[in-house]
Design an enzyme around this catalytic site. Structure first.
Site, mmCIF file in Angstrom:
data_model
loop_
_atom_site.group_PDB
_atom_site.id
_atom_site.type_symbol
_atom_site.label_atom_id
_atom_site.label_comp_id
_atom_site.label_asym_id
_atom_site.label_seq_id
_atom_site.Cartn_x
_atom_site.Cartn_y
_atom_site.Cartn_z
ATOM 1 N N SER A 142 -3.906 1.558 -4.762
ATOM 2 C CA SER A 142 -3.526 0.157 -4.245
ATOM 3 C C SER A 142 -4.791 -0.792 -3.873
ATOM 4 O O SER A 142 -4.227 -2.071 -3.401
ATOM 5 C CB SER A 142 -2.736 0.534 -2.993
ATOM 6 O OG SER A 142 -3.314 0.816 -1.770
ATOM 7 N N HIS A 157 0.713 -1.139 -0.064
ATOM 8 C CA HIS A 157 -0.058 -0.006 0.076
ATOM 9 C C HIS A 157 0.657 1.141 -0.007
ATOM 10 O O HIS A 157 0.507 2.180 -0.915
ATOM 11 C CB HIS A 157 -1.007 0.060 1.187
ATOM 12 C CG HIS A 157 -1.527 1.629 1.575
ATOM 13 N ND1 HIS A 157 -2.682 2.037 0.721
ATOM 14 C CD2 HIS A 157 -1.170 2.248 2.374
ATOM 15 C CE1 HIS A 157 -2.916 3.086 1.082
ATOM 16 N NE2 HIS A 157 -2.039 3.524 2.053
ATOM 17 N N GLU A 186 -5.689 10.019 -0.038
ATOM 18 C CA GLU A 186 -5.972 8.348 0.077
ATOM 19 C C GLU A 186 -7.172 7.964 -0.953
ATOM 20 O O GLU A 186 -7.156 7.023 -1.794
ATOM 21 C CB GLU A 186 -6.248 8.032 1.347
ATOM 22 C CG GLU A 186 -5.242 8.065 2.515
ATOM 23 C CD GLU A 186 -4.115 6.772 2.116
ATOM 24 O OE1 GLU A 186 -4.371 6.130 1.326
ATOM 25 O OE2 GLU A 186 -3.342 6.990 2.917
ATOM 26 N N HIS A 228 1.564 5.321 -2.703
ATOM 27 C CA HIS A 228 1.698 6.743 -2.495
ATOM 28 C C HIS A 228 2.830 7.123 -3.421
ATOM 29 O O HIS A 228 2.861 8.285 -3.526
ATOM 30 C CB HIS A 228 1.949 6.892 -0.806
ATOM 31 C CG HIS A 228 0.590 6.738 0.161
ATOM 32 N ND1 HIS A 228 -0.190 7.905 -0.035
ATOM 33 C CD2 HIS A 228 0.226 5.703 0.666
ATOM 34 C CE1 HIS A 228 -1.082 7.417 0.921
ATOM 35 N NE2 HIS A 228 -0.757 6.314 1.315
HETATM 36 FE FE LIG Z 1 -2.007 5.387 2.747
#
Ligand SMILES: [Fe+2]
Length: 256
Positions: free
Chosen positions: A194, A129, A175, A134
Protein backbone atom coordinates in the site's frame (compact mmCIF):
# COMPACT_ATOMS: atom_id res chain seq x y z
CA UNK A 1 -2.68 7.43 20.66
CA UNK A 2 -5.49 8.48 22.96
CA UNK A 3 -6.87 4.95 22.82
CA UNK A 4 -3.61 3.44 24.02
CA UNK A 5 -3.87 5.54 27.15
CA UNK A 6 -7.42 4.35 27.68
CA UNK A 7 -6.38 0.74 27.25
CA UNK A 8 -3.57 0.97 29.77
CA UNK A 9 -5.95 2.41 32.34
CA UNK A 10 -8.59 -0.18 31.63
CA UNK A 11 -6.87 -3.31 30.36
CA UNK A 12 -10.01 -5.39 30.55
CA UNK A 13 -11.67 -3.61 27.64
CA UNK A 14 -12.96 -5.83 24.87
CA UNK A 15 -12.10 -5.35 21.22
CA UNK A 16 -15.76 -4.70 20.52
CA UNK A 17 -15.47 -1.48 22.52
CA UNK A 18 -13.23 -0.03 19.82
CA UNK A 19 -15.60 -0.65 16.92
CA UNK A 20 -17.45 2.34 15.49
CA UNK A 21 -19.90 2.65 12.58
CA UNK A 22 -18.09 3.12 9.28
CA UNK A 23 -20.52 5.96 8.39
CA UNK A 24 -19.80 5.34 4.72
CA UNK A 25 -22.29 8.08 3.81
CA UNK A 26 -20.04 10.60 5.53
CA UNK A 27 -17.20 10.10 3.02
CA UNK A 28 -17.20 13.12 0.73
CA UNK A 29 -16.86 13.28 -3.03
CA UNK A 30 -13.26 14.35 -2.41
CA UNK A 31 -12.65 11.33 -0.12
CA UNK A 32 -13.86 8.97 -2.84
CA UNK A 33 -11.73 10.79 -5.42
CA UNK A 34 -8.68 10.36 -3.17
CA UNK A 35 -9.39 6.62 -2.88
CA UNK A 36 -9.71 6.33 -6.66
CA UNK A 37 -6.46 8.21 -7.16
CA UNK A 38 -4.59 6.10 -4.60
CA UNK A 39 -6.04 2.87 -5.96
CA UNK A 40 -5.25 3.59 -9.61
CA UNK A 41 -1.78 4.84 -8.78
CA UNK A 42 -0.90 1.87 -6.58
CA UNK A 43 -2.23 -0.79 -8.96
CA UNK A 44 -0.17 0.71 -11.76
CA UNK A 45 2.89 1.04 -9.55
CA UNK A 46 2.71 -2.54 -8.29
CA UNK A 47 2.02 -4.14 -11.64
CA UNK A 48 3.14 -7.72 -11.07
CA UNK A 49 5.62 -6.80 -8.34
CA UNK A 50 3.31 -8.24 -5.70
CA UNK A 51 2.47 -11.90 -5.01
CA UNK A 52 -0.19 -13.06 -7.44
CA UNK A 53 -2.61 -14.05 -4.65
CA UNK A 54 -2.79 -10.36 -3.70
CA UNK A 55 -3.98 -9.44 -7.19
CA UNK A 56 -6.44 -12.36 -7.11
CA UNK A 57 -7.86 -10.92 -3.89
CA UNK A 58 -8.33 -7.47 -5.44
CA UNK A 59 -10.44 -9.07 -8.16
CA UNK A 60 -12.34 -11.48 -5.91
CA UNK A 61 -13.31 -8.72 -3.50
CA UNK A 62 -14.09 -6.25 -6.29
CA UNK A 63 -11.86 -3.65 -4.73
CA UNK A 64 -11.47 -1.93 -8.09
CA UNK A 65 -15.05 -0.72 -7.76
CA UNK A 66 -14.80 3.12 -7.65
CA UNK A 67 -14.87 4.92 -4.32
CA UNK A 68 -14.09 4.02 -0.72
CA UNK A 69 -15.37 0.48 -0.18
CA UNK A 70 -18.42 0.05 2.02
CA UNK A 71 -17.43 -2.48 4.68
CA UNK A 72 -20.83 -4.22 4.72
CA UNK A 73 -20.58 -4.87 0.98
CA UNK A 74 -17.00 -6.08 1.31
CA UNK A 75 -17.89 -8.37 4.21
CA UNK A 76 -20.71 -9.89 2.17
CA UNK A 77 -18.03 -11.34 -0.14
CA UNK A 78 -15.15 -11.86 2.30
CA UNK A 79 -16.93 -13.47 5.24
CA UNK A 80 -18.53 -16.38 3.36
CA UNK A 81 -15.18 -17.02 1.69
CA UNK A 82 -12.73 -17.17 4.60
CA UNK A 83 -14.65 -16.20 7.72
CA UNK A 84 -12.86 -12.85 7.95
CA UNK A 85 -14.75 -9.60 8.26
CA UNK A 86 -13.80 -5.97 8.58
CA UNK A 87 -14.94 -3.52 11.26
CA UNK A 88 -14.44 0.23 11.41
CA UNK A 89 -12.23 1.81 14.07
CA UNK A 90 -11.39 5.48 14.58
CA UNK A 91 -7.61 4.94 14.42
CA UNK A 92 -4.82 2.72 15.69
CA UNK A 93 -5.97 0.28 18.36
CA UNK A 94 -3.72 -1.03 21.16
CA UNK A 95 -1.76 -4.17 20.35
CA UNK A 96 -3.77 -6.44 22.64
CA UNK A 97 -7.01 -5.26 21.06
CA UNK A 98 -5.58 -5.68 17.58
CA UNK A 99 -4.36 -9.23 18.22
CA UNK A 100 -7.67 -10.12 19.89
CA UNK A 101 -9.47 -8.99 16.74
CA UNK A 102 -7.16 -11.03 14.50
CA UNK A 103 -7.66 -14.11 16.67
CA UNK A 104 -11.39 -13.87 15.85
CA UNK A 105 -10.88 -13.13 12.15
CA UNK A 106 -11.85 -9.51 12.51
CA UNK A 107 -9.76 -6.85 10.75
CA UNK A 108 -9.94 -3.23 11.93
CA UNK A 109 -10.19 -0.60 9.23
CA UNK A 110 -9.72 3.12 9.87
CA UNK A 111 -12.97 5.00 9.27
CA UNK A 112 -11.11 7.83 7.52
CA UNK A 113 -8.96 8.40 4.48
CA UNK A 114 -5.93 10.63 4.06
CA UNK A 115 -6.23 13.96 2.29
CA UNK A 116 -4.87 14.76 -1.13
CA UNK A 117 -2.05 16.64 0.60
CA UNK A 118 -1.03 13.48 2.50
CA UNK A 119 -1.02 11.05 -0.41
CA UNK A 120 2.44 9.69 0.28
CA UNK A 121 2.76 9.94 4.03
CA UNK A 122 0.44 9.60 6.97
CA UNK A 123 1.06 8.97 10.61
CA UNK A 124 -1.74 6.48 11.30
CA UNK A 125 -2.98 3.83 8.89
CA UNK A 126 -6.10 4.98 7.03
CA UNK A 127 -8.68 2.92 5.20
CA UNK A 128 -6.55 2.83 2.05
CA UNK A 129 -3.69 1.12 3.87
CA UNK A 130 -6.04 -1.17 5.78
CA UNK A 131 -8.27 -2.16 2.88
CA UNK A 132 -5.92 -2.11 -0.09
CA UNK A 133 -2.93 -3.42 1.83
CA UNK A 134 -4.44 -6.07 4.07
CA UNK A 135 -7.76 -7.28 2.80
CA UNK A 136 -6.87 -8.86 -0.58
CA UNK A 137 -4.80 -11.64 1.00
CA UNK A 138 -7.47 -12.31 3.64
CA UNK A 139 -9.49 -13.79 0.77
CA UNK A 140 -6.79 -16.49 0.51
CA UNK A 141 -7.72 -19.43 2.72
CA UNK A 142 -4.30 -20.33 4.07
CA UNK A 143 -3.21 -16.74 4.56
CA UNK A 144 -6.51 -16.16 6.39
CA UNK A 145 -5.65 -18.99 8.76
CA UNK A 146 -2.13 -17.68 9.24
CA UNK A 147 -3.36 -14.23 10.20
CA UNK A 148 -5.76 -15.66 12.78
CA UNK A 149 -2.82 -17.63 14.18
CA UNK A 150 -0.72 -14.46 14.41
CA UNK A 151 -3.53 -13.01 16.52
CA UNK A 152 -3.42 -15.95 18.91
CA UNK A 153 0.38 -15.76 19.11
CA UNK A 154 0.11 -12.06 19.84
CA UNK A 155 -2.30 -12.57 22.71
CA UNK A 156 -0.09 -15.27 24.20
CA UNK A 157 3.03 -13.13 23.90
CA UNK A 158 1.35 -10.11 25.50
CA UNK A 159 0.02 -12.28 28.33
CA UNK A 160 3.61 -13.39 28.96
CA UNK A 161 4.91 -9.82 28.93
CA UNK A 162 6.70 -10.46 25.61
CA UNK A 163 4.46 -8.58 23.21
CA UNK A 164 7.43 -7.26 21.23
CA UNK A 165 8.10 -10.78 19.97
CA UNK A 166 4.69 -11.00 18.33
CA UNK A 167 4.94 -7.41 17.09
CA UNK A 168 8.18 -8.23 15.29
CA UNK A 169 6.76 -11.43 13.82
CA UNK A 170 3.71 -9.50 12.62
CA UNK A 171 5.85 -6.75 11.16
CA UNK A 172 8.16 -9.05 9.22
CA UNK A 173 5.43 -11.37 7.94
CA UNK A 174 2.21 -9.40 7.55
CA UNK A 175 3.39 -5.81 7.02
CA UNK A 176 6.84 -5.66 5.43
CA UNK A 177 7.66 -9.10 4.07
CA UNK A 178 8.99 -9.92 0.66
CA UNK A 179 8.60 -13.34 -0.96
CA UNK A 180 9.90 -15.18 -3.99
CA UNK A 181 7.46 -16.24 -6.68
CA UNK A 182 8.60 -18.00 -9.82
CA UNK A 183 12.18 -17.04 -8.96
CA UNK A 184 11.34 -13.33 -8.75
CA UNK A 185 11.30 -11.08 -5.72
CA UNK A 186 7.76 -9.90 -4.91
CA UNK A 187 6.00 -7.79 -2.34
CA UNK A 188 4.06 -9.71 0.26
CA UNK A 189 3.52 -7.30 3.16
CA UNK A 190 0.55 -4.94 3.38
CA UNK A 191 2.71 -2.01 4.44
CA UNK A 192 4.72 -2.36 1.24
CA UNK A 193 1.81 -3.18 -1.06
CA UNK A 194 0.00 0.00 0.00
CA UNK A 195 3.04 2.30 0.01
CA UNK A 196 3.87 4.46 -2.98
CA UNK A 197 7.46 5.08 -1.94
CA UNK A 198 8.50 1.90 -0.16
CA UNK A 199 7.08 -0.69 -2.54
CA UNK A 200 9.74 -0.12 -5.19
CA UNK A 201 12.35 0.78 -2.60
CA UNK A 202 11.96 -2.58 -0.87
CA UNK A 203 12.53 -4.45 -4.12
CA UNK A 204 15.14 -2.28 -5.77
CA UNK A 205 17.20 -0.34 -3.23
CA UNK A 206 20.78 -1.46 -2.96
CA UNK A 207 21.15 0.18 0.43
CA UNK A 208 19.04 -2.28 2.43
CA UNK A 209 19.58 -5.79 3.69
CA UNK A 210 17.42 -8.59 2.34
CA UNK A 211 17.75 -11.68 4.48
CA UNK A 212 16.00 -15.05 4.22
CA UNK A 213 12.81 -15.16 6.27
CA UNK A 214 12.58 -17.41 9.27
CA UNK A 215 10.35 -17.01 12.29
CA UNK A 216 13.44 -16.88 14.49
CA UNK A 217 14.95 -14.05 12.47
CA UNK A 218 11.61 -12.22 12.35
CA UNK A 219 11.13 -12.38 16.10
CA UNK A 220 14.62 -11.05 16.72
CA UNK A 221 14.80 -8.34 14.05
CA UNK A 222 13.92 -4.81 15.20
CA UNK A 223 11.92 -2.61 12.83
CA UNK A 224 11.20 1.05 12.25
CA UNK A 225 7.76 2.59 12.67
CA UNK A 226 8.51 5.90 11.04
CA UNK A 227 10.92 5.34 8.18
CA UNK A 228 11.67 2.90 5.40
CA UNK A 229 12.96 -0.38 6.77
CA UNK A 230 16.72 -0.99 6.88
CA UNK A 231 16.14 -4.70 6.23
CA UNK A 232 13.49 -6.90 4.68
CA UNK A 233 13.00 -10.61 5.26
CA UNK A 234 12.46 -12.61 2.11
CA UNK A 235 10.49 -15.82 2.21
CA UNK A 236 10.96 -18.64 -0.30
CA UNK A 237 7.25 -18.25 -1.17
CA UNK A 238 3.96 -17.07 0.23
CA UNK A 239 3.12 -20.67 1.10
CA UNK A 240 6.40 -21.05 2.95
CA UNK A 241 5.67 -17.98 5.07
CA UNK A 242 2.25 -19.39 5.89
CA UNK A 243 3.64 -22.82 6.79
CA UNK A 244 6.41 -21.39 8.97
CA UNK A 245 4.11 -19.06 10.90
CA UNK A 246 1.40 -21.69 11.35
CA UNK A 247 3.98 -24.10 12.74
CA UNK A 248 5.03 -21.61 15.41
CA UNK A 249 3.56 -22.36 18.82
CA UNK A 250 3.23 -19.76 21.57
CA UNK A 251 5.79 -21.68 23.62
CA UNK A 252 8.35 -21.59 20.84
CA UNK A 253 7.64 -17.92 20.12
CA UNK A 254 8.58 -17.13 23.70
CA UNK A 255 11.74 -19.24 23.50
CA UNK A 256 13.15 -17.96 20.18
FE1 LIG B 1 -1.16 -2.51 8.47
Amino acid sequence: MRQEAIARDQPLQRWQDYVVPQCWEAFTVEDHAVWDLLFARQVELLGTRVVSEFLDGIDLLRLSHPGVPELAELNAILEPRTGWRTVAVPGLVPDEIFFAMLSERVFPVGNFIRTREQLDYLEAPDCFHDLFGHIPLLAHHDYAEMTEHVGRLGLAAIAAGEGHRAARLYWHSVEFALAKEGGELKILGAGLASSFGESHFSLESEEVERLPFSVERAVNAPYKHDAFQPRYLVSASLDRTIRDVLALTPERLLAL
